[in-house]
Design a protein around this motif. Structure first.
Motif, PDB file in Angstrom:
ATOM      1  N   ASP A 158       0.824  -1.208   0.000  1.00 35.47           N
ATOM      2  CA  ASP A 158       0.000   0.000   0.000  1.00 35.47           C
ATOM      3  C   ASP A 158       0.864   1.266   0.000  1.00 35.47           C
ATOM      4  O   ASP A 158       0.551   2.243  -0.684  1.00 35.47           O
ATOM      5  N   LYS A 159       1.957   1.243   0.749  1.00 36.95           N
ATOM      6  CA  LYS A 159       2.774   2.448   0.912  1.00 36.95           C
ATOM      7  C   LYS A 159       3.712   2.686  -0.260  1.00 36.95           C
ATOM      8  O   LYS A 159       3.926   3.833  -0.670  1.00 36.95           O
ATOM      9  N   TYR A 160       4.275   1.608  -0.804  1.00 36.77           N
ATOM     10  CA  TYR A 160       5.327   1.768  -1.815  1.00 36.77           C
ATOM     11  C   TYR A 160       4.907   1.247  -3.191  1.00 36.77           C
ATOM     12  O   TYR A 160       5.754   1.083  -4.069  1.00 36.77           O
ATOM     13  N   GLY A 161       3.618   1.056  -3.378  1.00 38.52           N
ATOM     14  CA  GLY A 161       3.112   0.500  -4.622  1.00 38.52           C
ATOM     15  C   GLY A 161       3.644   1.136  -5.894  1.00 38.52           C
ATOM     16  O   GLY A 161       4.012   0.425  -6.839  1.00 38.52           O
ATOM     17  N   PRO A 162       3.714   2.473  -5.977  1.00 39.20           N
ATOM     18  CA  PRO A 162       4.191   3.086  -7.225  1.00 39.20           C
ATOM     19  C   PRO A 162       5.615   2.720  -7.609  1.00 39.20           C
ATOM     20  O   PRO A 162       5.999   2.880  -8.774  1.00 39.20           O
ATOM     21  N   LEU A 163       6.417   2.246  -6.651  1.00 40.39           N
ATOM     22  CA  LEU A 163       7.805   1.897  -6.936  1.00 40.39           C
ATOM     23  C   LEU A 163       8.010   0.412  -7.224  1.00 40.39           C
ATOM     24  O   LEU A 163       9.083   0.009  -7.677  1.00 40.39           O
ATOM     25  N   ILE A 164       7.003  -0.428  -6.963  1.00 43.10           N
ATOM     26  CA  ILE A 164       7.177  -1.879  -7.060  1.00 43.10           C
ATOM     27  C   ILE A 164       7.192  -2.318  -8.520  1.00 43.10           C
ATOM     28  O   ILE A 164       6.255  -2.036  -9.273  1.00 43.10           O
ATOM     29  N   ARG A 165       8.252  -3.028  -8.896  1.00 40.95           N
ATOM     30  CA  ARG A 165       8.389  -3.509 -10.271  1.00 40.95           C
ATOM     31  C   ARG A 165       8.529  -5.040 -10.351  1.00 40.95           C
ATOM     32  O   ARG A 165       8.497  -5.593 -11.439  1.00 40.95           O
ATOM     33  N   HIS A 166       8.744  -5.700  -9.221  1.00 40.31           N
ATOM     34  CA  HIS A 166       8.821  -7.166  -9.222  1.00 40.31           C
ATOM     35  C   HIS A 166       8.484  -7.631  -7.816  1.00 40.31           C
ATOM     36  O   HIS A 166       8.729  -6.920  -6.832  1.00 40.31           O
ATOM     37  N   VAL A 167       7.906  -8.825  -7.720  1.00 43.35           N
ATOM     38  CA  VAL A 167       7.460  -9.379  -6.435  1.00 43.35           C
ATOM     39  C   VAL A 167       7.940 -10.824  -6.340  1.00 43.35           C
ATOM     40  O   VAL A 167       7.942 -11.555  -7.343  1.00 43.35           O
ATOM     41  N   GLN A 168       8.345 -11.228  -5.143  1.00 45.51           N
ATOM     42  CA  GLN A 168       8.717 -12.616  -4.886  1.00 45.51           C
ATOM     43  C   GLN A 168       7.962 -13.122  -3.664  1.00 45.51           C
ATOM     44  O   GLN A 168       7.851 -12.409  -2.662  1.00 45.51           O
ATOM     45  N   PHE A 169       7.465 -14.344  -3.769  1.00 43.11           N
ATOM     46  CA  PHE A 169       6.708 -14.973  -2.691  1.00 43.11           C
ATOM     47  C   PHE A 169       7.530 -16.081  -2.037  1.00 43.11           C
ATOM     48  O   PHE A 169       8.095 -16.944  -2.710  1.00 43.11           O
ATOM     49  N   ALA A 170       7.592 -16.044  -0.720  1.00 43.63           N
ATOM     50  CA  ALA A 170       7.996 -17.155   0.132  1.00 43.63           C
ATOM     51  C   ALA A 170       7.377 -16.877   1.486  1.00 43.63           C
ATOM     52  O   ALA A 170       7.172 -15.714   1.865  1.00 43.63           O
ATOM     53  N   ASP A 171       7.054 -17.917   2.213  1.00 39.31           N
ATOM     54  CA  ASP A 171       6.387 -17.734   3.498  1.00 39.31           C
ATOM     55  C   ASP A 171       7.425 -17.510   4.601  1.00 39.31           C
ATOM     56  O   ASP A 171       8.629 -17.705   4.404  1.00 39.31           O
ATOM     57  N   ALA A 172       6.943 -17.086   5.748  1.00 37.74           N
ATOM     58  CA  ALA A 172       7.806 -16.859   6.903  1.00 37.74           C
ATOM     59  C   ALA A 172       7.051 -17.239   8.163  1.00 37.74           C
ATOM     60  O   ALA A 172       5.841 -17.037   8.255  1.00 37.74           O
ATOM     61  N   PRO A 173       7.802 -17.817   9.132  1.00 41.05           N
ATOM     62  CA  PRO A 173       9.238 -18.131   9.079  1.00 41.05           C
ATOM     63  C   PRO A 173       9.513 -19.360   8.214  1.00 41.05           C
ATOM     64  O   PRO A 173       8.587 -20.062   7.819  1.00 41.05           O
ATOM     65  N   GLY A 174      10.789 -19.588   7.921  1.00 38.03           N
ATOM     66  CA  GLY A 174      11.188 -20.803   7.237  1.00 38.03           C
ATOM     67  C   GLY A 174      11.501 -20.667   5.773  1.00 38.03           C
ATOM     68  O   GLY A 174      12.174 -21.500   5.204  1.00 38.03           O
ATOM     69  N   ARG A 175      10.963 -19.675   5.101  1.00 44.47           N
ATOM     70  CA  ARG A 175      11.150 -19.447   3.669  1.00 44.47           C
ATOM     71  C   ARG A 175      10.637 -20.620   2.835  1.00 44.47           C
ATOM     72  O   ARG A 175      11.194 -20.958   1.788  1.00 44.47           O
ATOM     73  N   GLY A 176       9.554 -21.237   3.297  1.00 45.14           N
ATOM     74  CA  GLY A 176       8.928 -22.299   2.526  1.00 45.14           C
ATOM     75  C   GLY A 176       7.903 -21.743   1.555  1.00 45.14           C
ATOM     76  O   GLY A 176       7.715 -20.528   1.420  1.00 45.14           O
ATOM     77  N   ARG A 177       7.217 -22.659   0.872  1.00 44.56           N
ATOM     78  CA  ARG A 177       6.200 -22.234  -0.089  1.00 44.56           C
ATOM     79  C   ARG A 177       5.051 -21.544   0.643  1.00 44.56           C
ATOM     80  O   ARG A 177       4.854 -21.753   1.853  1.00 44.56           O
ATOM     81  N   PRO A 178       4.273 -20.725  -0.049  1.00 43.29           N
ATOM     82  CA  PRO A 178       3.106 -20.118   0.587  1.00 43.29           C
ATOM     83  C   PRO A 178       2.210 -21.180   1.219  1.00 43.29           C
ATOM     84  O   PRO A 178       1.868 -22.186   0.595  1.00 43.29           O
ATOM     85  N   GLY A 179       1.874 -20.964   2.477  1.00 38.07           N
ATOM     86  CA  GLY A 179       1.081 -21.929   3.230  1.00 38.07           C
ATOM     87  C   GLY A 179       1.856 -22.651   4.293  1.00 38.07           C
ATOM     88  O   GLY A 179       1.270 -23.322   5.133  1.00 38.07           O
ATOM     89  N   THR A 180       3.188 -22.525   4.292  1.00 34.92           N
ATOM     90  CA  THR A 180       3.998 -23.199   5.309  1.00 34.92           C
ATOM     91  C   THR A 180       4.307 -22.286   6.493  1.00 34.92           C
ATOM     92  O   THR A 180       4.882 -22.748   7.471  1.00 34.92           O
ATOM     93  N   GLY A 181       3.950 -21.020   6.394  1.00 31.10           N
ATOM     94  CA  GLY A 181       4.231 -20.069   7.465  1.00 31.10           C
ATOM     95  C   GLY A 181       2.997 -19.282   7.853  1.00 31.10           C
ATOM     96  O   GLY A 181       1.883 -19.824   7.832  1.00 31.10           O
ATOM     97  N   ARG A 182       3.189 -17.998   8.146  1.00 28.69           N
ATOM     98  CA  ARG A 182       2.078 -17.208   8.694  1.00 28.69           C
ATOM     99  C   ARG A 182       1.719 -15.995   7.843  1.00 28.69           C
ATOM    100  O   ARG A 182       0.944 -15.137   8.294  1.00 28.69           O
ATOM    101  N   ILE A 183       2.238 -15.874   6.642  1.00 23.25           N
ATOM    102  CA  ILE A 183       1.901 -14.732   5.797  1.00 23.25           C
ATOM    103  C   ILE A 183       0.518 -14.943   5.173  1.00 23.25           C
ATOM    104  O   ILE A 183       0.191 -16.043   4.702  1.00 23.25           O
ATOM    105  N   ASP A 184      -0.285 -13.887   5.162  1.00 25.97           N
ATOM    106  CA  ASP A 184      -1.624 -13.920   4.554  1.00 25.97           C
ATOM    107  C   ASP A 184      -1.472 -13.609   3.059  1.00 25.97           C
ATOM    108  O   ASP A 184      -1.541 -12.450   2.641  1.00 25.97           O
ATOM    109  N   PHE A 185      -1.277 -14.642   2.241  1.00 29.82           N
ATOM    110  CA  PHE A 185      -1.058 -14.407   0.815  1.00 29.82           C
ATOM    111  C   PHE A 185      -2.328 -14.000   0.086  1.00 29.82           C
ATOM    112  O   PHE A 185      -2.253 -13.343  -0.959  1.00 29.82           O
ATOM    113  N   ASP A 186      -3.481 -14.355   0.605  1.00 29.51           N
ATOM    114  CA  ASP A 186      -4.714 -13.832   0.022  1.00 29.51           C
ATOM    115  C   ASP A 186      -4.732 -12.310   0.144  1.00 29.51           C
ATOM    116  O   ASP A 186      -5.091 -11.596  -0.796  1.00 29.51           O
TER     117      ASP A 186
END
Length: 261
Positions: free
Chosen positions: A195-223
């Protein structure tokens, strides 16, 4: 990261078998400036697999030794230039349009302000070199747990650097790489950062945290993250930069990454 156990020239085919049409990669060679034949073989492996290169990292040194980029190191002028020449060969062949320039660590015995001035100059020069190819150079915020000597662990500092580099460059083709794992490890909500830095974002990478596993292995709300990206009108790629060996929990958020990246 998903296919790191395979030889470089076999990874694109493995990604294609898993349904991906686009891939991204860290610098895929041991040398900063590999022979043209090595570059040709790498690019040919993408064509044979029928996948497109969506993002490429510049040489960042040896990550296993804690190295996190070359831009801040005054002893690496020739290496930075030689690596950029090789990257330009790859970008030209593959038509890749995102180039990740990792900033570099703080170095003992060097003034931090001098390091920052050098990195800013190099970043603007790299962007100007690839602007005519339609390439955007991105800069990434890492986390201080995995990268204790890396200075850009606050996305506000990274955004300030990107803004300064845009002003210094001739074409302004510089932006943020937003990585959900690194932000969450610094107790930053990726949704708020988008929300804050949207105008500057040019690429995105997904990994969950903690652990750096695939989405769903940690606590990040990817929805929530994907909704936030939609709301700012983000139309770029989402790279899956996670460790596939991290085990899945008993339940996950039910989010499944698209094979399109």
């Amino acid at each position: 990261m998903l296919y790191s156990r395979l030889p470089v020239e076999e990874r694109a085919a493995a990604a294609a078998r898993d349904g991906y049409s686009y891939v991204e990669t860290w610098w895929p060679f041991e040398q900063s400036a590999p022979a043209s034949e090595q570059i040709d073989r790498f690019c040919s492996s993408l064509r044979r697999a029928g996948v497109r290169l969506a993002a490429l990292n510049l040489d960042a040194g040896d990550p296993r030794a804690g190295e996190r980029g070359l831009l801040t190191d005054p002893g690496h002028d020739h290496r930075v230039q030689a690596n950029l020449n090789s990257a330009v060969e790859i970008l030209s062949d593959t038509k890749c349009t995102v180039l990740n320039a990792l900033y570099g660590n703080r170095l003992r015995g060097h003034d931090e302000r001098d390091q920052d001035r050098l990195a800013l100059r190099r970043l603007a020069e790299i962007a100007d070199r690839v602007a005519g190819m339609g390439v955007t150079v991105v800069v990434e915020t890492l986390n201080s747990i995995d990268s204790p000597r890396f200075p850009l662990t606050d996305i506000a500092d990274t955004a300030a650097l990107v803004t300064a580099a845009i002003t210094r460059s001739r074409h302004g083709n510089i932006g943020l790489l937003l990585d959900t794992y690194h932000l969450r490890m610094m107790d930053v909500d990726p949704v708020i950062a988008i929300d804050k830095y949207g105008p500057l974002i040019r690429h995105v990478q997904f990994a969950d945290a903690p652990g750096r596993g695939r989405p769903g292995t940690g606590r990040i709300d990817f929805d929530g993250v994907t909704r936030a990206l939609t709301e700012i009108g983000y139309t770029g790629f989402i790279g899956l930069e996670y460790d596939p060996s991290v085990p899945a929990p008993g339940t996950d958020i039910g989010w499944t990454p698209s094979p399109q990246g």
